[in-house]
Design an enzyme around this catalytic site. Structure first.
Site, PDB file in Angstrom:
ATOM      1  N   HIS A   1       0.854  -1.195   0.000  1.00 27.89           N
ATOM      2  CA  HIS A   1       0.000   0.000   0.000  1.00 27.89           C
ATOM      3  C   HIS A   1       0.883   1.236   0.000  1.00 27.89           C
ATOM      4  O   HIS A   1       1.951   1.254   0.625  1.00 27.89           O
ATOM      5  CB  HIS A   1      -0.916   0.004   1.231  1.00 27.89           C
ATOM      6  CG  HIS A   1      -2.049   0.976   1.137  1.00 27.89           C
ATOM      7  ND1 HIS A   1      -1.899   2.317   1.447  1.00 27.89           N
ATOM      8  CD2 HIS A   1      -3.350   0.813   0.777  1.00 27.89           C
ATOM      9  CE1 HIS A   1      -3.062   2.926   1.280  1.00 27.89           C
ATOM     10  NE2 HIS A   1      -3.953   2.041   0.876  1.00 27.89           N
TER      11      HIS A   1
ATOM     12  N   ASP B   1      -7.878  -4.145  -0.672  1.00 28.39           N
ATOM     13  CA  ASP B   1      -8.411  -4.319  -2.022  1.00 28.39           C
ATOM     14  C   ASP B   1      -8.363  -5.788  -2.450  1.00 28.39           C
ATOM     15  O   ASP B   1      -9.254  -6.266  -3.154  1.00 28.39           O
ATOM     16  CB  ASP B   1      -7.602  -3.477  -3.021  1.00 28.39           C
ATOM     17  CG  ASP B   1      -7.716  -1.986  -2.748  1.00 28.39           C
ATOM     18  OD1 ASP B   1      -8.847  -1.521  -2.601  1.00 28.39           O
ATOM     19  OD2 ASP B   1      -6.678  -1.310  -2.666  1.00 28.39           O
TER      20      ASP B   1
END
Length: 428
Positions: free
Chosen positions: A306, A363
């Site tokens: 991330h 995600d």
């Protein structure tokens, strides 16, 4: 503002004293506004080192893997609250009492319907349009239905605008899906929960009764909570930028949806599923793992690591547990999900992934859950927009409540031609 000062010294002898702002948590911020009077700007592509505002809504510590909403850890909120309780917290600063939660929920339910004329607006889109394109259009169109009635300087108008947006986004999102399938729009059912009602509008038809699966309902609620806000990301900053001009709030949210659409932002879970489909089967995973480790190969594993979190994404742990609950409930076992689970196992054990902190992120898991529930990949970013709407509204509302903001006007470092004459051309 603290008593701390910073001194900027240039090697030509110029020197400037700058004030330092200190927040409750996190980094200090040097106030560089006085530099403009001396014809100096800071250069910060992507604004990665620039605080554009003061906010009391969300705090992130990417190094430690911390995400707080109004001081509450995201995992505790996901486990112990429902989405509307978190929405109330984001909008009003404190968690609601049971009475406030009941009244807030009732108020949201009273605004779930959209104007009947808006249903005909969909007919202008092709059936195979990307749902995010449709979502941008119809959410922006709400500005035409709530234009003269909104005075953004009026606090009560801001409150009802927040309610309308929060209530109507699930209806619009479900309509985007129904339109793409050719099925009739389903009216909201106000006896259902926020997430249950959304699943009903997505998957029910007039032909037969539809009963919301409580496991899927809770999973959807957690997805909404985990995506509700994430500080000054691209889409939230876009909403604030649009709002700084005094734009209609529905137009501001449409701008946020447009920003979210990008594959580097809200489209990451869609890109993750596309990657899993590209890999195809478990036996091909070593090939793609090798490519991911090769610096000269442009292939990247989507859904891992991330930009903000240099540790385990705190949302991913909750999403991982929810993912396995949903797969167990549905008894889903497809090649795509087998690939996902094997990739997860490798990422959590492979020294390369651990060393580079390439943990599965939110995600990765949310995409698997949405796919298992039956939501098409093209709708994934719409789910994100629906969940993030409350964060956008909270920041929009905070901005106006604070007051004193200026229209956003970033500067640039000009590298073009110097002034030169333009002579009239002799036409042929």
């Amino acid at each position: 503002m603290s008593d701390l000062k910073a001194t900027l010294s240039l090697n030509d002898g110029r020197q400037y004293e700058l004030s330092v702002h200190q927040g409750t948590l996190g980094y200090d911020a040097i106030d560089v506004q006085p530099l403009v009077k001396n014809k100096l700007f800071t250069y910060d592509p992507g604004f990665m080192s620039t605080a554009s505002c003061e906010s009391a809504i969300t705090y992130i510590d990417g190094d430690e893997g911390v995400l707080l909403h109004r001081g509450y850890p995201i995992d505790e909120l996901a486990e112990n609250a429902d989405y509307l309780e978190v929405a109330y917290l984001l909008l009003f600063g404190e968690r609601p009492t049971p009475e406030q939660h009941r009244d807030f929920t009732k108020l949201i339910k009273n605004h779930t319907l959209v104007h009947e004329q808006l249903t005909r607006f969909f007919q202008g889109f092709r059936r195979d349009s990307h749902p995010m394109a449709v979502m941008c259009g119809v959410s922006g169109a709400l500005a035409a239905f709530y234009h003269d009635s909104i005075d953004v300087t009026n606090q009560s108008h801001r409150e009802i605008t927040a309610i309308r947006l929060l209530a109507k986004m699930p209806t619009l999102a479900a309509m985007c899906y129904k339109y793409s399938t050719g099925q009739p729009f389903m009216f909201p059912q106000n006896h259902l929960s926020y997430s249950g009602n959304f699943l009903y509008m997505m998957f029910a038809t007039p032909c037969e009764p539809y009963v919301v699966n409580p496991v899927l309902e809770r999973a959807m609620d957690k997805i909404f909570i985990l995506h509700a806000d994430h500080e000054q990301n691209a889409s939230t900053s876009t909403v604030r930028t649009a709002a700084s001009s005094g734009a209609n709030p529905f137009a501001c949210i449409a701008a946020g949806i447009a920003s979210l659409w990008g594959p580097a932002h809200g489209g990451a879970n869609e890109a993750c599923i596309n990657m899993l489909e590209e890999i195809g089967t478990v036996d091909r995973i070593p090939e793609f793992i090798a490519r991911a480790k090769d610096k000269n190969d442009p292939f990247r594993l989507m859904g891992f690591g991330h930009r903000v979190y240099k540790n385990y994404d705190p949302r991913a742990k909750v999403m991982r547990e929810t993912c396995h609950e949903v797969l167990s409930e549905l008894g889903v076992n497809t090649p795509l999900l087998e690939v996902a689970m094997e990739l997860e196992r490798i990422a959590l054990n492979d020294p390369y992934f651990i060393e580079h902190k390439l943990y599965p992120n939110v995600d990765f898991y949310s995409g698997i859950i949405l796919k298992a529930i039956g939501i098409p990949v093209s709708m994934f970013t719409v789910m994100f927009a629906l969940a993030r709407t409350v964060g956008w509204i909270a920041h929009w509302k905070e901005m106006y409540n604070q007051g004193g903001f200026k229209i956003v006007r970033p500067r640039q470092l000009y590298t073009g031609e110097k002034q030169r004459p333009f002579e009239k051309m002799e036409k042929l």
